[in-house]
Design a protein around this motif. Structure first.
Motif, PDB file in Angstrom:
ATOM      1  N   ARG A 177     -22.252  54.204  63.609  1.00 27.57           N
ATOM      2  CA  ARG A 177     -22.090  52.957  64.374  1.00 27.57           C
ATOM      3  C   ARG A 177     -20.623  52.680  64.682  1.00 27.57           C
ATOM      4  N   MET A 178     -19.743  53.114  63.785  1.00 28.44           N
ATOM      5  CA  MET A 178     -18.322  52.817  63.911  1.00 28.44           C
ATOM      6  C   MET A 178     -17.560  53.889  64.690  1.00 28.44           C
ATOM      7  N   LEU A 179     -18.224  54.983  65.050  1.00 29.57           N
ATOM      8  CA  LEU A 179     -17.528  56.083  65.719  1.00 29.57           C
ATOM      9  C   LEU A 179     -16.897  55.688  67.055  1.00 29.57           C
ATOM     10  N   PRO A 180     -17.568  54.916  67.932  1.00 30.33           N
ATOM     11  CA  PRO A 180     -16.900  54.545  69.188  1.00 30.33           C
ATOM     12  C   PRO A 180     -15.573  53.819  68.961  1.00 30.33           C
ATOM     13  N   ALA A 181     -15.522  52.922  67.977  1.00 32.80           N
ATOM     14  CA  ALA A 181     -14.263  52.213  67.704  1.00 32.80           C
ATOM     15  C   ALA A 181     -13.205  53.175  67.172  1.00 32.80           C
ATOM     16  N   LEU A 182     -13.599  54.115  66.323  1.00 33.84           N
ATOM     17  CA  LEU A 182     -12.637  55.106  65.829  1.00 33.84           C
ATOM     18  C   LEU A 182     -12.088  55.938  66.981  1.00 33.84           C
ATOM     19  N   LEU A 183     -12.953  56.323  67.902  1.00 33.12           N
ATOM     20  CA  LEU A 183     -12.486  57.094  69.058  1.00 33.12           C
ATOM     21  C   LEU A 183     -11.504  56.281  69.904  1.00 33.12           C
ATOM     22  N   ARG A 184     -11.836  55.014  70.155  1.00 31.24           N
ATOM     23  CA  ARG A 184     -10.941  54.173  70.955  1.00 31.24           C
ATOM     24  C   ARG A 184      -9.599  53.962  70.273  1.00 31.24           C
ATOM     25  N   SER A 185      -9.596  53.996  68.942  1.00 29.20           N
ATOM     26  CA  SER A 185      -8.342  53.759  68.212  1.00 29.20           C
ATOM     27  C   SER A 185      -7.369  54.927  68.327  1.00 29.20           C
ATOM     28  N   GLY A 186      -7.860  56.075  68.794  1.00 23.95           N
ATOM     29  CA  GLY A 186      -6.973  57.220  69.015  1.00 23.95           C
ATOM     30  C   GLY A 186      -6.936  58.236  67.898  1.00 23.95           C
ATOM     31  N   VAL A 187      -7.680  58.008  66.803  1.00 21.19           N
ATOM     32  CA  VAL A 187      -7.663  58.952  65.689  1.00 21.19           C
ATOM     33  C   VAL A 187      -8.816  59.939  65.813  1.00 21.19           C
ATOM     34  N   TYR A 373     -15.998  43.267  64.527  1.00 15.47           N
ATOM     35  CA  TYR A 373     -15.729  44.320  63.547  1.00 15.47           C
ATOM     36  C   TYR A 373     -14.884  45.425  64.184  1.00 15.47           C
ATOM     37  N   ASP A 374     -15.312  45.880  65.364  1.00 16.55           N
ATOM     38  CA  ASP A 374     -14.580  46.960  66.039  1.00 16.55           C
ATOM     39  C   ASP A 374     -13.135  46.550  66.335  1.00 16.55           C
ATOM     40  N   ALA A 375     -12.954  45.301  66.750  1.00 18.08           N
ATOM     41  CA  ALA A 375     -11.609  44.828  67.057  1.00 18.08           C
ATOM     42  C   ALA A 375     -10.734  44.827  65.806  1.00 18.08           C
ATOM     43  N   GLN A 376     -11.303  44.414  64.675  1.00 16.29           N
ATOM     44  CA  GLN A 376     -10.547  44.417  63.414  1.00 16.29           C
ATOM     45  C   GLN A 376     -10.196  45.836  62.995  1.00 16.29           C
ATOM     46  N   LEU A 377     -11.158  46.746  63.143  1.00 13.15           N
ATOM     47  CA  LEU A 377     -10.908  48.149  62.803  1.00 13.15           C
ATOM     48  C   LEU A 377      -9.797  48.733  63.671  1.00 13.15           C
ATOM     49  N   GLU A 378      -9.897  48.531  64.991  1.00 13.47           N
ATOM     50  CA  GLU A 378      -8.915  49.115  65.904  1.00 13.47           C
ATOM     51  C   GLU A 378      -7.529  48.516  65.687  1.00 13.47           C
ATOM     52  N   ALA A 379      -7.461  47.217  65.421  1.00 16.09           N
ATOM     53  CA  ALA A 379      -6.163  46.583  65.191  1.00 16.09           C
ATOM     54  C   ALA A 379      -5.525  47.113  63.909  1.00 16.09           C
ATOM     55  N   PHE A 380      -6.326  47.298  62.862  1.00 17.91           N
ATOM     56  CA  PHE A 380      -5.794  47.804  61.598  1.00 17.91           C
ATOM     57  C   PHE A 380      -5.260  49.217  61.758  1.00 17.91           C
ATOM     58  N   ILE A 381      -6.032  50.083  62.416  1.00 16.70           N
ATOM     59  CA  ILE A 381      -5.569  51.458  62.611  1.00 16.70           C
ATOM     60  C   ILE A 381      -4.316  51.477  63.478  1.00 16.70           C
ATOM     61  N   GLY A 382      -4.264  50.619  64.488  1.00 17.69           N
ATOM     62  CA  GLY A 382      -3.060  50.535  65.302  1.00 17.69           C
ATOM     63  C   GLY A 382      -1.834  50.131  64.491  1.00 17.69           C
ATOM     64  N   LYS A 383      -2.052  49.321  63.457  1.00 14.00           N
ATOM     65  CA  LYS A 383      -0.947  48.872  62.610  1.00 14.00           C
ATOM     66  C   LYS A 383      -0.473  49.964  61.665  1.00 14.00           C
ATOM     67  N   VAL A 384      -1.433  50.694  61.040  1.00 13.85           N
ATOM     68  CA  VAL A 384      -1.024  51.654  60.001  1.00 13.85           C
ATOM     69  C   VAL A 384      -0.720  53.035  60.563  1.00 13.85           C
ATOM     70  N   VAL A 385      -1.201  53.345  61.757  1.00 18.53           N
ATOM     71  CA  VAL A 385      -0.857  54.632  62.390  1.00 18.53           C
ATOM     72  C   VAL A 385      -0.293  54.371  63.796  1.00 18.53           C
ATOM     73  N   PRO A 386       0.868  53.744  63.873  1.00 20.01           N
ATOM     74  CA  PRO A 386       1.447  53.459  65.190  1.00 20.01           C
ATOM     75  C   PRO A 386       1.768  54.748  65.925  1.00 20.01           C
ATOM     76  N   GLY A 387       1.689  54.655  67.240  1.00 18.56           N
ATOM     77  CA  GLY A 387       2.098  55.782  68.071  1.00 18.56           C
ATOM     78  C   GLY A 387       0.983  56.707  68.501  1.00 18.56           C
ATOM     79  N   VAL A 388      -0.243  56.522  67.980  1.00 22.66           N
ATOM     80  CA  VAL A 388      -1.329  57.400  68.429  1.00 22.66           C
ATOM     81  C   VAL A 388      -1.704  57.020  69.855  1.00 22.66           C
TER      82      VAL A 388
END
Length: 391
Positions: A177-187, A373-388
């Motif tokens: 269920r969370m895979l689309p958000a992970l893909l959008r986050s760039g990881v 949920y997806d927005a929180q996930l994507e924002a967190f990944i954007g914070k801890v892995v900047p530059g992707v």
């Protein structure tokens, strides 16, 4: 003067007390043996859901009313063979005595009258159910090859990877269920398994260690990621998978092959002693009995497997954590008490971003508000892995 009748009454009371004590001891023993077996060995072939007949009229699907079909949020539907297809259904409403839901997404066919698997987990297969390209991989460990799915980032070369860890008795598909958000986050994503889980090698008697030794398999996944060209990682654990992720943070696993820069936790099991007591009570035992059953279950588990419950007490370990943590837990979780998540958030407010999800069941926090949920996930990944490179 004591009469024969008084002596008889005394004997009867003693016998009654003896029988009551024996019955209580038997109840505690039986509960502990069952609890220990569930704790030490839990793996299922199927992703949880229900099998029901499906009615269809245009873009609407009609289902029998049940706890699953009436759940908040979207549902996944997979018709049984020989029908091939998958659909995601939207919010429910009642149509007489049946549940009506609109089709939001569909691949393949969903014929009227089909017998189908229906679940709040949405998916029960591979990333192909989402139309996402992936590869079957193996993570090599000293105890055998652990199967995994690798989904590369949508853009650019490998940079950061999310290592997704399922829970106790769970499967990788539960987190699709969370895979689309992970893909959008760039990881990129690596959906892993661990020893003694379904589809993975059995070690020894097949006993789980509740996050302790399984952490070695996630460490091996970090080595896999390094060889695949990734330079940093986040760990994403569900239920017991959350305990495994936090166990990887222990000093004995450092330095890592690549840096672990953040941890995401969904409904994590953080204190197994409290979890065992909670589940004993959940199955209808009074609190004092549940307390005794829980204590004896822990003793049986330790006797069988050598489990050290201190090692997997992540509340106790909270002062040692040194990476940002994103945490979700639902108020209707009947498997892992929400008190554990709130204790972790209170212990490390400097590291933990905590989302208390009202009305969410175990590992169903996403379902209550997928977009949030997806927005929180994507924002967190954007914070801890900047530059992707994001979508």
């Amino acid at each position: 003067m004591t009469t024969p009748l008084d002596r008889l009454r005394t004997i009867r009371k003693r016998r009654a007390l003896a029988w009551a004590g024996a019955a209580y001891a038997g109840l505690v023993l039986a509960g502990a043996l069952i609890g220990a077996e569930i704790t030490l060995r839990s793996k299922t072939r199927w992703v949880k859901g229900v099998f029901v007949p499906v009615g269809r009229r245009g873009n609407d699907v009609f289902l029998p009313a049940s706890v699953e079909t009436l759940s908040r949020g979207p549902l996944g539907v997979v018709p049984l063979r020989p029908n091939r297809g998958h659909a995601v259904l939207g919010r429910h409403q009642m149509a007489g005595t049946v549940v009506k839901r609109p089709i939001l997404q569909q691949r393949g066919t969903l014929p009227n009258g089909a017998l189908a698997w229906v679940s709040t987990y949405l998916y029960n297969g591979t990333p192909a159910q989402l139309g996402v390209a992936y590869s079957d991989e193996v993570v090599r460990t000293p105890v055998g090859d652990m199967p995994a799915w690798h989904i590369p980032p949508m853009h650019g070369e490998p940079d950061a990877v999310a290592i997704v860890i399922h829970g106790h008795g769970g499967q990788r598909a539960q987190a699709l269920r969370m895979l689309p958000a992970l893909l959008r986050s760039g990881v990129g994503s690596l959906y892993v398994t661990f020893r003694n889980a379904f589809g993975a090698p059995q070690v020894g008697k097949g006993y789980l260690t509740l996050g302790d030794v399984e952490a070695e398999d996630v460490l091996a996944a970090l080595h896999w990621a390094q060889e695949a060209g990734y330079r940093r990682a986040v760990l994403y654990g569900f239920s017991m998978g959350g305990n495994i992720a936090l166990s990887v943070l222990r000093a004995q696993f450092r330095p890592y092959p690549i840096p672990v820069v953040g941890v995401l936790l969904d409904s994590p099991a953080l204190d197994w002693r409290a979890t065992i007591r909670w589940n004993a009570q959940r199955f209808g035992l009074p609190k004092p009995v549940a307390r005794h059953v829980g204590a004896f279950t822990q003793w049986v588990v330790t006797r069988r497997s050598g489990q050290d419950f201190d090692t997997v007490d992540q509340i106790q370990a909270a002062p040692t954590f040194d990476v940002p943590i994103l945490l979700w837990h639902g108020t209707r979780d009947r498997t892992i008490p929400i008190d554990q998540a709130e204790a972790l958030a209170a212990a490390r407010p400097d590291l933990v971003e905590y989302h208390r999800v009202e009305g969410a069941k175990h590992i169903r926090t996403w379902n209550i508000d997928p977009k949030g949920y997806d927005a929180q996930l994507e924002a967190f990944i954007g914070k801890v892995v900047p530059g992707v490179q994001r979508e």
